[in-house]
Enzyme design. Structure first.
Site, PDB file in Angstrom:
ATOM      1  N   TRP A 134     -42.302  29.144  22.579  1.00 33.70           N
ATOM      2  CA  TRP A 134     -42.080  30.071  23.690  1.00 33.70           C
ATOM      3  C   TRP A 134     -42.306  31.508  23.243  1.00 33.70           C
ATOM      4  CZ3 TRP A 134     -40.287  30.581  28.792  1.00 33.70           C
ATOM      5  CH2 TRP A 134     -39.747  31.823  29.126  1.00 33.70           C
ATOM      6  N   ASP A 137     -41.223  39.040  25.619  1.00 38.66           N
ATOM      7  CA  ASP A 137     -41.614  40.445  25.507  1.00 38.66           C
ATOM      8  C   ASP A 137     -42.557  40.751  24.344  1.00 38.66           C
ATOM      9  OD1 ASP A 137     -39.541  40.409  27.298  1.00 38.66           O
ATOM     10  OD2 ASP A 137     -38.220  41.707  26.147  1.00 38.66           O
ATOM     11  N   PHE A 193     -33.965  40.600  18.736  1.00 39.55           N
ATOM     12  CA  PHE A 193     -34.364  40.988  20.083  1.00 39.55           C
ATOM     13  C   PHE A 193     -35.464  42.052  20.024  1.00 39.55           C
ATOM     14  CE2 PHE A 193     -31.062  39.823  23.556  1.00 39.55           C
ATOM     15  CZ  PHE A 193     -31.181  38.494  23.232  1.00 39.55           C
ATOM     16  N   SER A 194     -35.876  42.527  21.201  1.00 40.00           N
ATOM     17  CA  SER A 194     -37.058  43.375  21.333  1.00 40.00           C
ATOM     18  C   SER A 194     -36.903  44.737  20.659  1.00 40.00           C
ATOM     19  CB  SER A 194     -37.394  43.574  22.804  1.00 40.00           C
ATOM     20  OG  SER A 194     -37.904  42.390  23.359  1.00 40.00           O
TER      21      SER A 194
END
Length: 574
Positions: A134, A137, A193-194
C-alpha cells in the site's frame, strides 16, 4: 499460481514451541543465519493480521503486522535482511489460539511475484505505484545528485494502511521511476508518518559538507511520541536518523513537517499541522538556523471540525507570478489542495486571498512539490487513489503524474494553475492529428477505430454555436456545457467551472488503465478521475474513445491523440 523461486533458498522452519520463553510471551519463534538479501513472506489478503518481529541478539530490529498465509498465498512480501548478513537473527510472530503454524518463509536474493512485474492487469502504466503493498502520501520530494527523489507513505506487507514506513523511488526525468529500498523504517519513537525533504546545499546542518551537501528528510514519529525526526543521506540511498527528535510533541497528533529555506532571514522554516482544543486546524510555524534546534514563530488557523481548510500535509512555498518574475507571493496549502495566497517575512504568514482551489474531481490528496528543481520550476506530485487491490493484484494505490504549478493573473485575481510536466511528452508513441476539423452532430467520430488504454489527448476548440462538446473515453463521459461554461463528469455528478476564453475551450487529458487526469484551460482546473474511486470505472473491454458535438457546430483548431508508451522498463531494471 505463484511463480516458483528458481534460485536456491533457505527454508526457515517455523514450529510450535521453538523457544519456550518466546512462546510464553505469546509468540512462536525460530532462529536462523541471514544468508540472502530477503525474507520472502507469504501474504493472504483475507488472513487476520498478526505481529511479526525480527530480533538481533537482544534488539528488536523490525516489527510489523502482516496477514501470513499457510496456504498458497495471494502474494509475497519481501523483508530486507541484508544489513545483518552472516549474523544470527530470531524471527518471532504472534501466535493464535490453538494454532499449529506451517508458514513457508524462505530466504531469497530475488524479489519476485507472479507474472511480469509492472505488467499486471491493474498496474497503471503512466503512474508510479510500488511493486507491492500500500502507498499513500508523497513525502520528501527533492532533486538531489541528478535524480528526482520520491518518498511515500508505504506499507510493504498489506494492501491497506499500516506499518507506515517511507518507501523510495528515483527518476532521472520525472517519467521513468525505479523503486529503491525502504528509506525509513518504524523505530522506538513510532511509525514513520508524512514529512518533507530538502537539500542542505550550504551544509547549515553540519551533516555533510559544502562539497557533499546532505539530502535531509523530516518526518513525524507517530502515535508513540508525535515528535518530529530528521534523517539524512550523502548518497541518496542510505539514510541515517539523528538519535533524538528535533522537535518534541506540541499537541497530540501534530504531524507532517514541511521544511523550506527562507533566504532573506537565512533560516529554515518548518510548517507543522495540528488540531487545537476547539477542533480547529492549526499550521504552526517554526524556524531554525541548523535544522536541529527549532523556535516557535507563529501559527495560522484554518477550518474547524468538518471544515478541512488547511487540514494535514502542509505545503508552503514562494512562487513568482507568471510573466512577472519580480512579483512573488507565498502559497500555504493543506492536504485537500485548498490554498491561501499571501506574504511571509520569515516568521509570519499573512493571507491576502484564502480558500482557493484548482483541484476538482476525486481521489487526489496530499500534493507536495519538489525541492531544489533545476530552473526553479514548481513541480507537484500527489497521492492518486485508484483502488487496485482487486483481481489478485499485490499492490494498491498510486501517485499522480507530475504537474507544473504556475501562479497566473486571472479576471478573478491571482490563481494557481496545474499542467502536466513537459517531460511526459517523451512517452508519445503513435500520433494522430485532426487539427482544423469541424464537427457537427452528424460528423463521424474522429477517434473511430482507435483502441487503447494509454493516451494523451489535447484539444483547443471554438465552440461556435454548439450546445455541448462531449468526449466519451472508455465509458467515462466528459461533457462541456457551453451555456453554463461547465465541464460535467456524468459518472460522479461533478460540475467543474471552465469559463470560455473568447469562445474557446482548451483541454488536456492523460488516460491510463487506472483512470484519467484532466486539465482544463491551461491548468485552471485539474480533475483527477482514478479507477473505481466512487462510480468512475474503466473496464478492460472498453478501449474506445469518441469526440462529438451536441446541437450545432464546433471547430477544433487542435485535436491530437497520442498513444503512449509505458513508464516501466524491464523487470530487472526496477
Amino acid at each position: 499460481m505463484i511463480k516458483k523461486i528458481l534460485t536456491a533458498v533457505f527454508l526457515i522452519s517455523i514450529s510450535q514451541g521453538a523457544f519456550a520463553q518466546a512462546a510464553a510471551d505469546g509468540f512462536f519463534a525460530t532462529r536462523f543465519v541471514a544468508q540472502k538479501k530477503y525474507l520472502q513472506l507469504p501474504v493472504s489478503n483475507a488472513a487476520t493480521d498478526r505481529v511479526l518481529e525480527v530480533w538481533q541478539q537482544d534488539t528488536r530490529v523490525r516489527w510489523f503486522d502482516i496477514g501470513l498465509s499457510d496456504a498458497p498465498p495471494d502474494w509475497f512480501a519481501y523483508l530486507d535482511i541484508e544489513p545483518w548478513k552472516g549474523q544470527e537473527l530470531e524471527l518471532r510472530f504472534k501466535k493464535q489460539e490453538g494454532e499449529r503454524p506451517g508458514f513457508k518463509i524462505v530466504q531469497s536474493d530475488r524479489d519476485t511475484n507472479r507474472g511480469p512485474l509492472y505488467q499486471e492487469a491493474l498496474r497503471g502504466q503512466i503512474h508510479f505505484s510500488p511493486k507491492r503493498g500500500w502507498n499513500n502520501d508523497p513525502n520528501g520530494l527533492a532533486y538531489y545528485k541528478g535524480e528526482y527523489h520520491l518518498f511515500f507513505q508505504y506499507n510493504p506487507y498489506a494492501l491497506k494502511p499500516g506499518n507506515m514506513a517511507w518507501g523510495h523511488a528515483t527518476s532521472p526525468d520525472l517519467v521513468h521511476w525505479k523503486q529503491q529500498e525502504i528509506a525509513l523504517y518504524p523505530d522506538r519513537t513510532g511509525i514513520m508518518f508524512s514529512g518533507s525533504g530538502v537539500v542542505d546545499s550550504m551544509n547549515t546542518s553540519g551533516l555533510g559538507s559544502k562539497e557533499h551537501p546532505p539530502l535531509v528528510l523530516f518526518y513525524t514519529a507517530a502515535v508513540d511520541t508525535w515528535s518530529q525526526g530528521l534523517a539524512y543521506s550523502l548518497d541518496g540511498r542510505n539514510f541515517k536518523k539523528l538519535g533524538n527528535p528535533v522537535l518534541d510533541k506540541i499537541i497530540e497528533g501534530n504531524r507532517d513537517p514541511k521544511v523550506i529555506w527562507h533566504a532573506p532571514t537565512k533560516k529554515w522554516v518548518m510548517v507543522l499541522f495540528a488540531v487545537g482544543e476547539a477542533r480547529e486546524n492549526i499550521m504552526f510555524i517554526y524556524t531554525s538556523a541548523d535544522m536541529k534546534r527549532w523556535t516557535f514563530a507563529s501559527k495560522v488557523l484554518g477550518g474547524r471540525m468538518a471544515d478541512r481548510y488547511l487540514h494535514e500535509c502542509p505545503e508552503f512555498y514562494e512562487i513568482a507570478v507568471e510573466g512577472k518574475p519580480h512579483l512573488k507571493k507565498w502559497i500555504l496549502a493543506g492536504g485537500n489542495g485548498e490554498y491561501a495566497i499571501g506574504s511571509f517575512d520569515g516568521k509570519t504568514f499573512r493571507p491576502e486571498a484564502e480558500r482557493l482551489s484548482y483541484q476538482y474531481g476525486r481521489g487526489y490528496y496530499a500534493g507536495q512539490t519538489f525541492n531544489n528543481v533545476p530552473g526553479g520550476r514548481r513541480i507537484e506530485v500527489g497521492w492518486w487513489q485508484p483502488v487496485t487491490s482487486t483481481a489478485g493484484m499485490p499492490f494498491n494505490q498510486s501517485m499522480s503524474i507530475p504537474g507544473e504549478i504556475r501562479l497566473v493573473e486571472t479576471p478573478a485575481g491571482l490563481r494557481l494553475h496545474r499542467t502536466p510536466v513537459k517531460e511526459l511528452q517523451a512517452l508519445r508513441a503513435q500520433t494522430r492529428s485532426f487539427n482544423g476539423v469541424t464537427i457537427t452532430e452528424q460528423s463521424k467520430n474522429p477517434f473511430d477505430g482507435i483502441r487503447t488504454d494509454l493516451a494523451e489527448i489535447r484539444m483547443d476548440v471554438d465552440v461556435q454555436n454548439a450546445q455541448a462538446v462531449v468526449m466519451d473515453l472508455r465509458g467515462v463521459s466528459l461533457r462541456y456545457n457551453v451555456k453554463m461554461e461547465e465541464l460535467m463528469i456524468d459518472e460522479i455528478a461533478l460540475r467543474v467551472p471552465a469559463p470560455l476564453n473568447k469562445g474557446r475551450l482548451e483541454m488536456t487529458i492523460y488516460m491510463d488503465r487506472t483512470g484519467m487526469e484532466v486539465f482544463v484551460n491551461n491548468g485552471q482546473s485539474y480533475i483527477p478521475l482514478p479507477l473505481n474511486h466512487l462510480p468512475v470505472k474503466l473496464t478492460p473491454d472498453r478501449l474506445d474513445c469518441q469526440v462529438r458535438v451536441a446541437g450545432g457546430t464546433a471547430c477544433f483548431s487542435r485535436l491530437e491523440f497520442y498513444e503512449l508508451k509505458s513508464i516501466w522498463q524491464t523487470q530487472e531494471s526496477f
